[in-house]
Design an enzyme around this catalytic site. Sequence first.
Site, PDB file in Angstrom:
ATOM      1  N   GLU A 200       3.831 -10.026  15.621  1.00  0.00           N
ATOM      2  CA  GLU A 200       3.196 -10.537  16.835  1.00  0.00           C
ATOM      3  C   GLU A 200       3.544 -12.022  17.005  1.00  0.00           C
ATOM      4  O   GLU A 200       3.905 -12.476  18.090  1.00  0.00           O
ATOM      5  CB  GLU A 200       1.679 -10.332  16.737  1.00  0.00           C
ATOM      6  CG  GLU A 200       0.956 -10.528  18.046  1.00  0.00           C
ATOM      7  CD  GLU A 200      -0.554 -10.329  17.894  1.00  0.00           C
ATOM      8  OE1 GLU A 200      -1.249 -10.447  18.907  1.00  0.00           O
ATOM      9  OE2 GLU A 200      -1.024 -10.076  16.770  1.00  0.00           O
TER      10      GLU A 200
ATOM     11  N   ARG B 150       0.822  -1.221   0.000  1.00  0.00           N
ATOM     12  CA  ARG B 150       0.000   0.000   0.000  1.00  0.00           C
ATOM     13  C   ARG B 150       0.849   1.262   0.000  1.00  0.00           C
ATOM     14  O   ARG B 150       0.384   2.322  -0.396  1.00  0.00           O
ATOM     15  CB  ARG B 150      -1.008  -0.024   1.149  1.00  0.00           C
ATOM     16  CG  ARG B 150      -2.103  -1.088   0.923  1.00  0.00           C
ATOM     17  CD  ARG B 150      -3.160  -1.093   2.002  1.00  0.00           C
ATOM     18  NE  ARG B 150      -2.663  -1.633   3.251  1.00  0.00           N
ATOM     19  CZ  ARG B 150      -2.858  -2.885   3.673  1.00  0.00           C
ATOM     20  NH1 ARG B 150      -3.520  -3.751   2.930  1.00  0.00           N
ATOM     21  NH2 ARG B 150      -2.370  -3.262   4.832  1.00  0.00           N
TER      22      ARG B 150
END
Lengths: 192, 194
Positions: free
Chosen positions: A108, A71
């Site tokens: 994570e 993006r």
Amino acid sequence: MSAGENGDPDGRINGIKSALRVIPNFPKPGIMFQDITTLLLDPKAFKDTIDLFVEHYKHESISVIAGIEARGFIFGPSIALAIGAKFVPLRKPKKLPGEVISEKYILEYGSDCLEMHVGAVKSGDRALVVDDLIATGGTICAAINLLERAGAEVVGCASVIEVPDLKGRERLKSHGKELYVLVESQFEPTTQ
Amino acid sequence: MFAEENGLHGDPRIKAISDAIRVVPHFPKPGIMFQDITTLLLDQKAFKYTVDIFVDRYTDKKISVVAGVEARGFIFGPPIALAIGAKFVPLRKPKKLPGEVISESYVLEYGTDCLEMHVGAVQPGESVLIVDDLVATGGTLSAAIRLLERVGADVVECACVIGLPQVKGNWRLNGVPLYVLVEPRLTDLVLFRM
């Protein structure tokens, strides 16, 4: 700083904020995904987004816009063209065809890796890192490391959206980097 | 069609664009001479010429959507969309787009892949330009055309910076014209310009 701190005299920030969409529970339960694709469907708001970044950085003698896949590729090149800078794509592993340098970063669960072409950036280049959103800042920090390893000076980082609770801004500040953001993340799903 | 055969013959911008593209041999596998546009993006003039040529061609043609194929179509598509006042619609690999999507699969040399578009991004009757960096067999672009036609859009043209020789003489994909700026080179003319 976030652009809204200067007030929003011409309403561009509000227009951008209204054009964003929140998708609940994507990519997994509990995440309120900030979707910029609806911004891209609003030509005025998309243009305002680019214009705000260009206005903020055009006097900073920036020679490189580094955009984070994928993006960051949507916003970075238009900024680069407007200010006369090179555009350098920072990509997931094995996408760039030439010789690359890699920077690993922690997710994570597990880790990921960002790559940049050797020779794209050199000592003396003044770089701006661009992505659609900053959360923890892990990816953007990997981008900064890549550019600094190649000898560039990273002047700042810019994204459309920040997620304040994830403290990306603080992380960048601890590395001495400025963050310029247009809007904060939203929690309520918007009607689009 | 190649830009040179369509009004841009002798235009020095075409040579500048071609010269700025780097050839990387044997990537991603032996025998492939990869046409690397990243060096074009390092050449501000040549990158601007690329966008300008497309913008000149598509301005005032009532195109309301520019659809870019992930990921290098995301580099060329948005500047064109912004300049002609069109929406930009990303066509993505599976599971990247967060909302409701429609999918179109296409065949690779080994196996298949899939392209997705958001439901509601494009309305029936809209005029669409599809953009990617390079067209080879046309498999990916054909999938993109099918996605857009499934929602009732009219795909006006597909625009690519580079067109491989396979497409020469086959200037329509599913009936949609192809517009390409340059052919690939077989050898490298220039490494990174500093």
